[in-house]
Design an enzyme around this catalytic site. Structure first.
Site, mmCIF file in Angstrom:
data_model
loop_
_atom_site.group_PDB
_atom_site.id
_atom_site.type_symbol
_atom_site.label_atom_id
_atom_site.label_comp_id
_atom_site.label_asym_id
_atom_site.label_seq_id
_atom_site.Cartn_x
_atom_site.Cartn_y
_atom_site.Cartn_z
ATOM 1 N N LEU A 121 0.833 -1.200 0.000
ATOM 2 C CA LEU A 121 0.000 0.000 0.000
ATOM 3 C C LEU A 121 0.873 1.257 0.000
ATOM 4 C CD1 LEU A 121 -2.812 1.442 0.402
ATOM 5 C CD2 LEU A 121 -2.482 1.144 2.854
ATOM 6 N N ARG A 239 -4.128 -4.511 12.393
ATOM 7 C CA ARG A 239 -3.740 -3.745 13.588
ATOM 8 C C ARG A 239 -3.835 -4.587 14.856
ATOM 9 N NH1 ARG A 239 -6.556 1.459 10.770
ATOM 10 N NH2 ARG A 239 -4.746 1.883 9.456
ATOM 11 N N GLN A 275 13.404 -0.820 46.183
ATOM 12 C CA GLN A 275 12.064 -0.337 45.848
ATOM 13 C C GLN A 275 12.025 0.390 44.490
ATOM 14 O OE1 GLN A 275 10.020 2.792 48.207
ATOM 15 N NE2 GLN A 275 8.510 1.220 48.635
ATOM 16 N N GLN A 332 16.905 0.262 31.145
ATOM 17 C CA GLN A 332 17.317 0.976 32.353
ATOM 18 C C GLN A 332 17.609 -0.001 33.504
ATOM 19 O OE1 GLN A 332 17.819 4.140 32.107
ATOM 20 N NE2 GLN A 332 18.352 4.579 34.222
ATOM 21 N N GLY A 335 20.819 -1.648 33.065
ATOM 22 C CA GLY A 335 21.986 -0.759 33.160
ATOM 23 C C GLY A 335 22.912 -0.944 31.970
ATOM 24 N N GLU A 359 1.364 -0.102 9.733
ATOM 25 C CA GLU A 359 -0.071 -0.444 9.741
ATOM 26 C C GLU A 359 -0.914 0.646 10.420
ATOM 27 O OE1 GLU A 359 -1.214 -4.527 10.039
ATOM 28 O OE2 GLU A 359 0.729 -5.203 9.328
ATOM 29 N N GLY A 360 -0.476 1.875 10.185
ATOM 30 C CA GLY A 360 -1.168 3.031 10.739
ATOM 31 C C GLY A 360 -0.411 3.567 11.934
ATOM 32 N N GLU A 363 -0.730 8.427 15.270
ATOM 33 C CA GLU A 363 -1.618 9.555 14.940
ATOM 34 C C GLU A 363 -2.821 9.066 14.121
ATOM 35 O OE1 GLU A 363 1.714 9.452 14.688
ATOM 36 O OE2 GLU A 363 2.197 10.838 16.296
HETATM 37 N N1 COS Z 1 -12.290 0.659 7.790
HETATM 38 C C1 COS Z 1 -13.053 0.553 6.663
HETATM 39 N N2 COS Z 1 -13.216 1.560 5.798
HETATM 40 C C2 COS Z 1 -12.605 2.728 6.083
HETATM 41 C C3 COS Z 1 -11.798 2.901 7.219
HETATM 42 C C4 COS Z 1 -11.662 1.806 8.098
HETATM 43 N N3 COS Z 1 -10.901 1.870 9.184
HETATM 44 N N4 COS Z 1 -11.315 4.148 7.220
HETATM 45 C C5 COS Z 1 -11.791 4.743 6.123
HETATM 46 N N5 COS Z 1 -12.575 3.887 5.445
HETATM 47 C C6 COS Z 1 -13.296 4.146 4.196
HETATM 48 C C7 COS Z 1 -14.305 5.282 4.396
HETATM 49 O O1 COS Z 1 -15.544 4.773 4.846
HETATM 50 C C8 COS Z 1 -14.403 5.868 2.990
HETATM 51 O O2 COS Z 1 -15.217 5.067 2.172
HETATM 52 P P1 COS Z 1 -16.596 5.639 1.524
HETATM 53 O O3 COS Z 1 -16.236 6.884 0.795
HETATM 54 O O4 COS Z 1 -17.067 4.523 0.655
HETATM 55 O O5 COS Z 1 -17.498 5.912 2.692
HETATM 56 C C9 COS Z 1 -12.993 5.689 2.445
HETATM 57 O O6 COS Z 1 -12.393 4.653 3.223
HETATM 58 C C10 COS Z 1 -12.145 6.935 2.500
HETATM 59 O O7 COS Z 1 -12.153 7.392 3.835
HETATM 60 P P2 COS Z 1 -11.922 8.918 4.215
HETATM 61 O O8 COS Z 1 -12.744 9.798 3.325
HETATM 62 O O9 COS Z 1 -12.100 9.019 5.680
HETATM 63 O O10 COS Z 1 -10.409 9.110 3.771
HETATM 64 P P3 COS Z 1 -9.248 9.978 4.441
HETATM 65 O O11 COS Z 1 -8.238 10.160 3.379
HETATM 66 O O12 COS Z 1 -9.789 11.190 5.114
HETATM 67 O O13 COS Z 1 -8.681 9.073 5.630
HETATM 68 C C11 COS Z 1 -7.583 7.200 6.612
HETATM 69 C C12 COS Z 1 -8.522 7.725 5.545
HETATM 70 C C13 COS Z 1 -6.649 8.256 7.169
HETATM 71 C C14 COS Z 1 -8.392 6.609 7.734
HETATM 72 C C15 COS Z 1 -6.792 6.163 5.838
HETATM 73 O O14 COS Z 1 -6.112 6.763 4.774
HETATM 74 C C16 COS Z 1 -5.824 5.369 6.683
HETATM 75 O O15 COS Z 1 -6.212 4.504 7.451
HETATM 76 N N6 COS Z 1 -4.522 5.659 6.522
HETATM 77 C C17 COS Z 1 -3.474 4.897 7.138
HETATM 78 C C18 COS Z 1 -3.031 3.843 6.219
HETATM 79 C C19 COS Z 1 -2.035 2.984 6.857
HETATM 80 O O16 COS Z 1 -2.318 2.293 7.790
HETATM 81 N N7 COS Z 1 -0.806 3.052 6.310
HETATM 82 C C20 COS Z 1 0.222 2.254 6.751
HETATM 83 C C21 COS Z 1 0.702 1.512 5.568
HETATM 84 S S1 COS Z 1 0.386 -0.159 5.605
HETATM 85 S S2 COS Z 1 1.995 -0.809 6.586
#
Ligand code: COS
Length: 375
Positions: A121, A239, A275, A332, A335, A359-360, A363
């Site tokens: 991804l 996650r 302690q 820690q 040591g 995986e997110g 933040e």
């Molecule tokens: N589970 C299922 N669907 C999800 C979801 C979740 N946790 N989070 C978002 N979606 C869906 C939303 O429902 C939306 O779909 P619809 O338009 O059909 O309703 C779509 O995804 C887009 O979501 P949104 O508009 O909220 O997009 P944003 O860009 O604002 O945010 C986040 C999406 C930030 C939640 C997403 O990009 C994310 O999780 N990013 C992190 C990715 C990640 O984990 N990267 C690490 C790499 S893998 S090691």
């Protein structure tokens, strides 16, 4: 826990001690992928634990999976990330959303661990901002033409099967994204540079390049435009695996610290009789217990087919912070010995950091949790 849960936990604990512990320091130092160990994990059924036995899986529940992940991660987080990606990001998504043909062809060898998979991804300019995919999958009728670069891909070189997220119709934004199954042998697919990492150095993290790779339409997972939902749904479950990994890193470091504090003497008594050290151990054990309960809750909700999105994000958010805090305290307590490789805790402290990123990030978990709260 059922007897089956306890048996899985014990099998993972025994395996970690006998097969992963020897050589874990060398693999970390030389960035050596635990190929032989992963083969043995496959033979024990750890690579496709939750998959239906008809597709060569173990047919176990998510609780069994997190119990095994914790035990493996106590000793070797590089082996456990390979296991986590194969189980949660590759096998789970294929079983849930793949076609029967895809399950026969790809899920079966992945679930048995005959081959391993990767989930692709992240890109050089899209990690957290996952909708901004630059990798293109152009629709050419019976196939897609795949072009682009993926970054920080776990199992990057050791995998044989890759699930690649790519944009087909940019004007539709995330609704134009597809998830494609790509085989390593497909012409135009090149495994790029191996990353020289701070932690989980035994795991094999690469960039991947795709140049005019022809991917048959039959390799698309789900309907046209389903790729982003596929990725998000898969990561929700992933996650839980990473939360269990963080928990394992923390509990492994805690167990070493407990043992060390009973052996090492200072000022005429063991560390455990001071302690200052007792209070550290109390904090560590309490944090770990709380993390474990969050991990089990998320796994339980998933097994009950209830909504687990918030619980998984909370488990990862909390357990990854606990891994940071506990491993730092473990160094820690040890040591000077904690600062050298031989005592393991310095590696654990380095390994812990990635659980707050992949995986997110922390933040992103807070975004997911607050969106669920405010929905
Ligand atoms: N589970 C299922 N669907 C999800 C979801 C979740 N946790 N989070 C978002 N979606 C869906 C939303 O429902 C939306 O779909 P619809 O338009 O059909 O309703 C779509 O995804 C887009 O979501 P949104 O508009 O909220 O997009 P944003 O860009 O604002 O945010 C986040 C999406 C930030 C939640 C997403 O990009 C994310 O999780 N990013 C992190 C990715 C990640 O984990 N990267 C690490 C790499 S893998 S090691």
């Amino acid at each position: 826990m059922t007897e089956e849960h306890l048996a899985v936990q014990q099998a993972a604990r025994d395996f970690a001690k006998s097969e992963l512990l020897p050589g874990v320091i060398e693999r970390d130092t030389h960035q050596k992928f635990p190929a032989e160990q992963i083969k043995k994990m496959a033979a024990l059924g750890f690579m496709g634990m939750m998959v239906d036995p008809k597709y060569n899986g173990g047919g176990l529940d998510t609780i069994s999976y997190v119990l095994a992940m914790e035990e493996i991660s106590k000793v070797d987080a590089s082996a456990s990330v390979c296991m986590s990606v194969n189980n949660s990001l590759v096998c789970w998504g294929l079983e849930k959303f793949g076609s029967e043909e895809q399950k026969e062809k790809y899920l079966k060898p992945l679930a048995s661990g005959e081959v391993i998979g990767a989930f692709c991804l992240s890109e050089p300019e899209a990690g957290s901002d996952a909708t901004s995919q630059r990798t293109r999958a152009e629709d050419k009728g019976d196939h897609y033409l795949l072009n682009g670069t993926k970054n920080w891909i776990t199992n990057g070189n050791s995998a044989s099967i890759y699930i690649v997220i790519a944009q087909t119709e940019p004007e539709k934004r995330h609704k134009g994204i597809n998830a494609l199954i790509v085989e390593k042998e497909m012409p135009g697919f090149v495994v790029g540079r191996k990353e020289d990492k701070m932690g989980i150095r035994g795991s094999d993290t690469h960039s991947l390049m795709f140049t005019d790779v022809k991917v048959p339409k039959a390799n698309r997972i789900g309907e046209e435009g389903f790729g982003f939902t596929f990725a998000m749904s898969t990561l929700n479950g992933g996650r839980i695996g990473i939360a269990a990994q963080a928990l394992g890193i923390a509990s492994g470091a805690y167990e070493l610290s407990l043992r060390y504090s009973k052996e090492r003497k200072a000022f005429g008594k063991t560390l455990a009789e001071h302690q200052a050290i007792q209070f550290k151990l109390a904090d560590m054990a309490t944090q770990i217990d709380a993390a474990r309960l969050l991990v089990w809750k998320a796994a339980y909700l998933k097994d009950q087919k209830k909504d687990f999105v918030k619980a998984a994000a909370m488990a990862k958010l909390f357990a990854s912070q606990v891994a940071q805090d506990v491993t730092t305290e473990a160094v820690q307590i040890h040591g000077g010995y904690g600062f050298v490789k031989e005592f393991h805790v310095e590696r654990m402290m380095r390994d812990a950091k990635i659980t707050q990123i992949y995986e997110g990030t922390t933040e992103i978990q807070k975004m997911v949790i607050s969106r669920e709260l405010l929905r």
